[in-house]
Design a protein around this motif. Structure first.
Motif, PDB file in Angstrom:
ATOM      1  N   SER A   1       2.794  -9.503  -2.070  1.00  0.00           N
ATOM      2  CA  SER A   1       1.258  -9.560  -2.344  1.00  0.00           C
ATOM      3  C   SER A   1       0.981  -8.792  -3.733  1.00  0.00           C
ATOM      4  CB  SER A   1       0.585  -8.684  -1.342  1.00  0.00           C
ATOM      5  OG  SER A   1       1.045  -7.504  -1.249  1.00  0.00           O
ATOM      6  N   SER A   2       2.014  -8.264  -4.604  1.00  0.00           N
ATOM      7  CA  SER A   2       1.687  -7.702  -5.900  1.00  0.00           C
ATOM      8  C   SER A   2       1.767  -9.092  -6.649  1.00  0.00           C
ATOM      9  CB  SER A   2       2.936  -6.982  -6.277  1.00  0.00           C
ATOM     10  OG  SER A   2       2.716  -6.422  -7.496  1.00  0.00           O
ATOM     11  N   ASP A   3       1.029  -8.990  -7.787  1.00  0.00           N
ATOM     12  CA  ASP A   3       0.918 -10.061  -8.827  1.00  0.00           C
ATOM     13  C   ASP A   3       0.508 -11.256  -8.116  1.00  0.00           C
ATOM     14  OD1 ASP A   3       1.304 -10.008 -11.671  1.00  0.00           O
ATOM     15  OD2 ASP A   3       3.172 -11.470 -11.359  1.00  0.00           O
ATOM     16  N   ASN A   4       0.036 -11.454  -7.321  1.00  0.00           N
ATOM     17  CA  ASN A   4      -0.522 -12.424  -6.520  1.00  0.00           C
ATOM     18  C   ASN A   4      -1.994 -12.380  -5.949  1.00  0.00           C
ATOM     19  OD1 ASN A   4       0.000 -15.003  -5.187  1.00  0.00           O
ATOM     20  ND2 ASN A   4       0.425 -13.873  -3.140  1.00  0.00           N
ATOM     21  N   PHE A   5      -2.578 -13.443  -5.830  1.00  0.00           N
ATOM     22  CA  PHE A   5      -4.043 -13.605  -5.283  1.00  0.00           C
ATOM     23  C   PHE A   5      -3.999 -14.778  -4.489  1.00  0.00           C
ATOM     24  CE2 PHE A   5      -8.529 -14.572  -5.270  1.00  0.00           C
ATOM     25  CZ  PHE A   5      -8.931 -13.381  -5.063  1.00  0.00           C
TER      26      PHE A   5
ATOM     27  N   SER B   1       0.732  -1.169   0.041  1.00  0.00           N
ATOM     28  CA  SER B   1      -0.037  -0.173  -0.092  1.00  0.00           C
ATOM     29  C   SER B   1       0.728   1.136   0.123  1.00  0.00           C
ATOM     30  CB  SER B   1      -0.794  -0.158   1.027  1.00  0.00           C
ATOM     31  OG  SER B   1      -1.775  -0.926   1.052  1.00  0.00           O
TER      32      SER B   1
ATOM     33  N   PHE C   1       5.222  -5.391  -0.830  1.00  0.00           N
ATOM     34  CA  PHE C   1       4.878  -5.453  -2.389  1.00  0.00           C
ATOM     35  C   PHE C   1       5.081  -6.615  -2.796  1.00  0.00           C
ATOM     36  CE2 PHE C   1       5.719  -4.489  -6.645  1.00  0.00           C
ATOM     37  CZ  PHE C   1       4.605  -3.773  -6.912  1.00  0.00           C
TER      38      PHE C   1
ATOM     39  N   THR D   1     -14.525  -1.860  -8.598  1.00  0.00           N
ATOM     40  CA  THR D   1     -14.054  -1.093  -7.529  1.00  0.00           C
ATOM     41  C   THR D   1     -13.546   0.241  -7.825  1.00  0.00           C
ATOM     42  OG1 THR D   1     -11.781  -1.989  -7.633  1.00  0.00           O
ATOM     43  CG2 THR D   1     -13.375  -3.465  -6.131  1.00  0.00           C
ATOM     44  N   ARG D   2     -13.114   0.397  -8.694  1.00  0.00           N
ATOM     45  CA  ARG D   2     -12.418   1.815  -9.012  1.00  0.00           C
ATOM     46  C   ARG D   2     -13.511   2.615  -9.267  1.00  0.00           C
ATOM     47  NH1 ARG D   2     -10.845   2.569 -15.456  1.00  0.00           N
ATOM     48  NH2 ARG D   2     -12.540   1.566 -16.515  1.00  0.00           N
TER      49      ARG D   2
ATOM     50  N   VAL E   1      -6.692  -8.955  -2.807  1.00  0.00           N
ATOM     51  CA  VAL E   1      -6.449  -8.574  -4.152  1.00  0.00           C
ATOM     52  C   VAL E   1      -5.216  -7.617  -4.291  1.00  0.00           C
ATOM     53  CG1 VAL E   1      -7.490  -7.244  -6.197  1.00  0.00           C
ATOM     54  CG2 VAL E   1      -8.994  -8.724  -4.492  1.00  0.00           C
ATOM     55  N   PRO E   2      -4.254  -7.707  -5.283  1.00  0.00           N
ATOM     56  CA  PRO E   2      -3.217  -6.654  -5.407  1.00  0.00           C
ATOM     57  C   PRO E   2      -3.532  -5.402  -5.808  1.00  0.00           C
ATOM     58  CG  PRO E   2      -3.082  -8.505  -7.126  1.00  0.00           C
ATOM     59  CD  PRO E   2      -4.339  -8.971  -6.342  1.00  0.00           C
ATOM     60  N   MET E   3      -4.315  -4.676  -5.036  1.00  0.00           N
ATOM     61  CA  MET E   3      -4.704  -3.360  -5.373  1.00  0.00           C
ATOM     62  C   MET E   3      -4.654  -2.607  -4.000  1.00  0.00           C
ATOM     63  SD  MET E   3      -8.695  -3.623  -6.302  1.00  0.00           S
ATOM     64  CE  MET E   3      -9.998  -4.448  -5.105  1.00  0.00           C
ATOM     65  N   ILE E   4      -4.370  -1.420  -4.001  1.00  0.00           N
ATOM     66  CA  ILE E   4      -4.397  -0.864  -2.611  1.00  0.00           C
ATOM     67  C   ILE E   4      -5.603  -0.587  -2.026  1.00  0.00           C
ATOM     68  CG2 ILE E   4      -3.774   1.440  -1.506  1.00  0.00           C
ATOM     69  CD1 ILE E   4      -1.656   1.947  -3.517  1.00  0.00           C
ATOM     70  N   ARG E   5      -6.732   0.002  -2.655  1.00  0.00           N
ATOM     71  CA  ARG E   5      -8.058   0.149  -2.212  1.00  0.00           C
ATOM     72  C   ARG E   5      -9.067  -0.548  -2.943  1.00  0.00           C
ATOM     73  NH1 ARG E   5      -9.053   5.969  -0.174  1.00  0.00           N
ATOM     74  NH2 ARG E   5      -7.201   6.615   0.614  1.00  0.00           N
TER      75      ARG E   5
ATOM     76  N   ASP F   1      -5.089  -1.702 -10.240  1.00  0.00           N
ATOM     77  CA  ASP F   1      -6.080  -1.087  -9.159  1.00  0.00           C
ATOM     78  C   ASP F   1      -7.311  -1.275  -9.077  1.00  0.00           C
ATOM     79  OD1 ASP F   1      -4.761  -0.070  -6.680  1.00  0.00           O
ATOM     80  OD2 ASP F   1      -5.543   1.771  -7.330  1.00  0.00           O
TER      81      ASP F   1
ATOM     82  N   VAL G   1      -5.391  -4.427  -0.364  1.00  0.00           N
ATOM     83  CA  VAL G   1      -4.233  -4.658   0.671  1.00  0.00           C
ATOM     84  C   VAL G   1      -4.251  -3.517   1.781  1.00  0.00           C
ATOM     85  CG1 VAL G   1      -1.875  -5.132   1.167  1.00  0.00           C
ATOM     86  CG2 VAL G   1      -2.635  -5.922  -1.131  1.00  0.00           C
ATOM     87  N   SER G   2      -4.651  -2.440   1.428  1.00  0.00           N
ATOM     88  CA  SER G   2      -4.839  -1.353   2.480  1.00  0.00           C
ATOM     89  C   SER G   2      -5.720  -1.753   3.669  1.00  0.00           C
ATOM     90  CB  SER G   2      -5.051   0.091   1.926  1.00  0.00           C
ATOM     91  OG  SER G   2      -6.401  -0.212   1.594  1.00  0.00           O
TER      92      SER G   2
ATOM     93  N   THR H   1      -1.490 -17.874  -5.822  1.00  0.00           N
ATOM     94  CA  THR H   1      -1.172 -17.922  -7.281  1.00  0.00           C
ATOM     95  C   THR H   1       0.115 -17.634  -7.652  1.00  0.00           C
ATOM     96  OG1 THR H   1      -1.605 -15.574  -7.694  1.00  0.00           O
ATOM     97  CG2 THR H   1      -3.434 -17.199  -7.986  1.00  0.00           C
TER      98      THR H   1
END
Lengths: 349, 349, 349, 349
Positions: free
Chosen positions: B196-200, A194, B193, B283-284, B235-239, C198, B180-181, C283
């Motif tokens: 948890s990035s590029d991962n689920f 984040s 990062f 979500t966006r 989910v690899p997104m902030i919010r 995101d 992730v936030s 994943t």
């Protein structure tokens, strides 16, 4: 088979060594130490290794590292200098992925790393492990100091030009960008998802430890005093490093000659790919592979080639920038083919 | 002007409160506490607030919270229950963004949160701060328990159906995904990062603290015993939070009737957007806004509407899922327009 | 050496085939077709292949595919059915990564894919290429229909339970999440970085083409009529697929028995990893590898194991979900070790 | 109320104008054109605007733009020059977010943009819309050429130094990095998620259109001939721009004097934040806001301040780099407070 030990197998360079060595045809993984994870199967920490690595972490005192042929240190600075003397004395070769033996200038080491050097007698003996520039020395080495990730890109980009006395060594500017894994596997706020996702920033502009290492190595290839501005940045990607290197040409030289210079320099280097002039190498073209790719650019000024040369260099910071390069050194130290076990194709997309 | 204090301003719900309250037309930010950052200007920690927030963090003992009109607790569980009694006694309203007062069942609280409840006498008095279902109670409340992020989506998705006795409350399945936030601003390996990035992945499948909260609230609206399977994922997104809610219809009802039911339920809710039937909310579309959006789907079976209803719900976990909802409650508690200071449009792209 | 042709080498499944086959010890890459990129060296489009693949794309008419031993179709739906008859007649084996031969029900194919089937006589002959459930048939096949990515996870998750008659086949719910590469390499707004990063959303809830494929295959293993709710979602990551499968237990069975069932089912499957009960597979533990990992969960209800079973399944959608599985089939079709050339360790981090 | 029209509302600068203008207290959104989406409600394309923008797109011929007070062109290059003459003649003010009127040198425009300029008579009249350097001219302008995103950062970083004659204008190097939204909302392979995520690359090194624009503007502030090397890079993030600007000091000046110079220059600029010396501004500290932040660095050489100055500049490329700056210009053109409707706090995290 080469018996291999790894000290500090829980960080990213450690797990990357495991990924590479587990399928290396001449390697037998023998010991992996971690004081904190003593007894834990490696594959429990890294499920990607399930079915490939059956070892468990062991505490350093239990691991019989002196029975290995070579020990890799994937540890914070200061660990290798403490343990290397005994291992070397026992006939074990040592490859340090940290900085303990990268700087020949002990005072500089202590100034930049803020710790006393406890094995200064080994500094001279240590060979700087950049095969493309040091291949023969590495072949005979017992103790190898594996280069930093940024320094690898800067040296392979600038050195051909310095050797050919084509650029002004006193005005080098390296604008470098690294993926977040370069910061290691540490519980720190700044590298949380984040905090670092969807974000870009420079860091350590006032002085980064890879500066003295790079300057000292570049100095070997020029009589002019090297002066280098080095600006590292953090990119929201896991792996990958992109260095944008600026150099002012000091001689009249054509683009074709510059291209030929690089191609000749790296003709026999299995892991340096000189791309066509004016290419834009992408970090992902090296993801998971030991290949470093570079390309030359020369912006025009008033319709003619200017005197600024730009060298774009990309690599996977964990492979060619760390663990892959260490295995490349190991291959040389043991008389194996330089690229053995390192022919992974980059994962794209 | 409402004098506002924030306890624990260094976490993500804290800085999000600051973002919202700094431009709220009826709010005067009065005190922000942090034991660790005592004396540090808030904008030094969060440069996004430079020019907007001039306060410095102060240690809890120095901050004169009792002079505030309302105090938000953006703290770990257990802090609000310790400080709320004195504040309430001094006539200060309290909004707790943590879980201290979310569960009416004290034993359940202590079982799930593993700490004793030190202010049990306040549990009954606390009002659950979900305005769409509890608006009138919140208006008169002195102590508000702000809902969890997941529970907000599940309640707003399931409750209209439970109230209309249209679904089987005993076979609810909520497959939920969070940015992730939602894990907070904590130095933990798992939310780095590079991890948890590029991962689920799913997490906490065996039992998540938002389960008892949601079940208890849903139970208010049905006589059938609620049974809910709740599977959270990262989910690899902030919010952003996306809940995919499954419910088995227990009555014969048309899609148009279902759609009308939701539109009627939320006609006067400024922060619930019932999208057209069979929409796919993203979500966006809520990023940075207090809006929750939902849409109904009903897969066909053999060419006819089946008996499974799917409710897709999205929100920004830090806004409608936390700090925005808390400000929405504050507005109600102080007789202001419910949406005052909360009309931010989502940041897209 | 097996002479291999690839039709449609410019998409993601095409380049992934190249990554795998270029280092496969029994494969000689012979032809790669692309009408659009005729003459372009493959490595110019995909720099990751520089030094590994020296072929150029050739237009389909020039490529001598009939001299290959096997041809992979990494093409949109409809291409394989046009070219397969001639190749098969010439004695060339065919593996189609698209859907042309996945559905035995021609009418269903034409309904879901909106094109007429032009080689219906081959439908019966085609073998569904899921080795874990169809190994022997694949060994003898000339024409293999490589499964869809989602169907692979759903079948490997549900089938052991259907075979053992332990679950209610009429109330299956599969909540599935895919990385963006699953949408292919197409110039479409919806999969731009700025649209899908995101962000998280469901898509195709009203009906996805992988639903009839999965239902038909699952139906093979149960006498009860299969009814499956399938909800796909898009995750902001490049590779990776996570299926959260819900099944209602229809028999009294212990967790240990369930775990043992799966372990027995996949004991000899080199690419299915049954993780310990209640694990949370990620994943990334499969990124770049052909491994599919799964784990069972069983939420408790009132302190006892409930009747809902959750199966978490992860894979790399481009490897086990597409190109890796196709190579696995090729190995079987040519009598090679099933895992030959497929032992890549996942790239983590 | 100012009646506002937007030509080309479907791209990212268009939707960002809508986000900002929909809540601007002095603006009435009157017309939004899109030939392709004629009749479509804006909020159907951008659900983030549901409840905020009730307009539908209309084709350019139907929209009564001449009744607006001001028209924004959020279009590709070439559109504004075709429509601006008639609008200006009708007394409508025009703000072009594309490049049609950025270059005073018509030949240079036609060389870099490859189209003939069809309204050359307006070039002189057009005012370059960078308020911090052109505030008074903008106030009286009818036609504003909104600056490019990169040029905004380079000008605000270099100009104070050029005006004070402190740097060598002939050796400027700007190493710039942009989020992917800078490439616009176009269906192109190169900006797909799967192509640009987890990746970093330079692009357009041989010559980018923002170079002549920047050089021409910088030249206004120095008598020395400006020579600028400009290297753009693509960062895997949606929004954000980070320019790392290198300048060689030509005079003896202290760090404190440099800092004071910038603080004085931007004292009255509401959207330029001069951070403390040696700060590392992050792009996310400007996400969604119109603020540009910058900080100075001066690497030491042999223990003393060297002669290389580094200016780090960050902004949100869609706000201060495009639509926010355009609204800032509009405010000035209509005699409003410069920051009206632009006080959004950045979204962090």
């Amino acid at each position: 088979m080469i018996k291999v030990g790894i000290v500090g197998g829980t960080g990213y360079t450690g797990v990357e060594l495991l990924r590479l060595l587990a399928v290396h045809p001449q390697v037998q993984l023998t010991a992996i130490t971690s004081r904190k994870e003593d007894g834990l199967p490696v594959a429990d920490l890294y499920p990607s290794l399930r079915g490939h690595v059956n070892l468990a972490f062991s505490s350093p005192d239990k691991a019989n590292l002196s029975e290995c042929d070579v020990v890799f240190f994937a540890t914070p600075h200061g660990v290798a200098m403490a343990q290397a003397p005994a291992l070397l004395a026992a006939g074990v070769k040592v490859i340090d992925l940290a900085a303990d033996f990268r700087l020949k200038d002990r005072a500089a080491f202590e100034q930049w790393y803020k710790i006393p050097h406890t094995a200064p007698e080994l500094i001279d003996q240590a060979v700087y492990g950049l095969p493309e520039l040091n291949r023969e020395d590495i072949k005979g080495a017992s103790l190898v100091a594996n280069p930093g990730c940024y320094p690898t890109t800067m040296q392979l980009g600038y050195t051909p030009l310095l050797k050919a006395v084509l650029i002004d060594a006193s005005s080098l500017i390296a604008d470098c960008k690294s993926g977040v894994s370069g910061a290691g596997r540490k519980a720190e706020i700044g590298i949380l998802f984040s905090e670092s996702s969807d974000n870009f920033k420079a860091y350590g502009v006032a002085g980064h430890r890879h500066l003295p290492e790079t300057t000292a190595q570049l100095q070997r290839f020029t009589e002019q005093k090297v002066s280098l501005i080095f600006t590292p940045h953090l990119v929201p990607m896991i792996r990958g490093m992109h260095s944008t290197l600026y150099a002012r040409l000091s001689k009249d030289v054509s683009n074709a000659e510059l291209q030929a210079l690089f191609e000749a320099e790296y003709r026999d280097a299995p892991f340096v790919d000189v791309m066509p002039f004016a290419s834009h190498p992408e970090t992902r073209s090296t993801r998971g592979s030991n290949m470093l790719r570079l390309a030359l650019h020369r912006p025009e000024v008033d319709g003619a080639p200017g005197n600024m040369l730009i060298i774009l260099v990309v690599q996977d910071n964990l492979v060619k920038g760390a663990s892959g390069q260490a295995v490349q050194c190991m291959n040389l130290m043991f008389g194996l083919e330089e690229s053995l076990g390192l022919k992974h194709i980059a994962l794209l997309p």
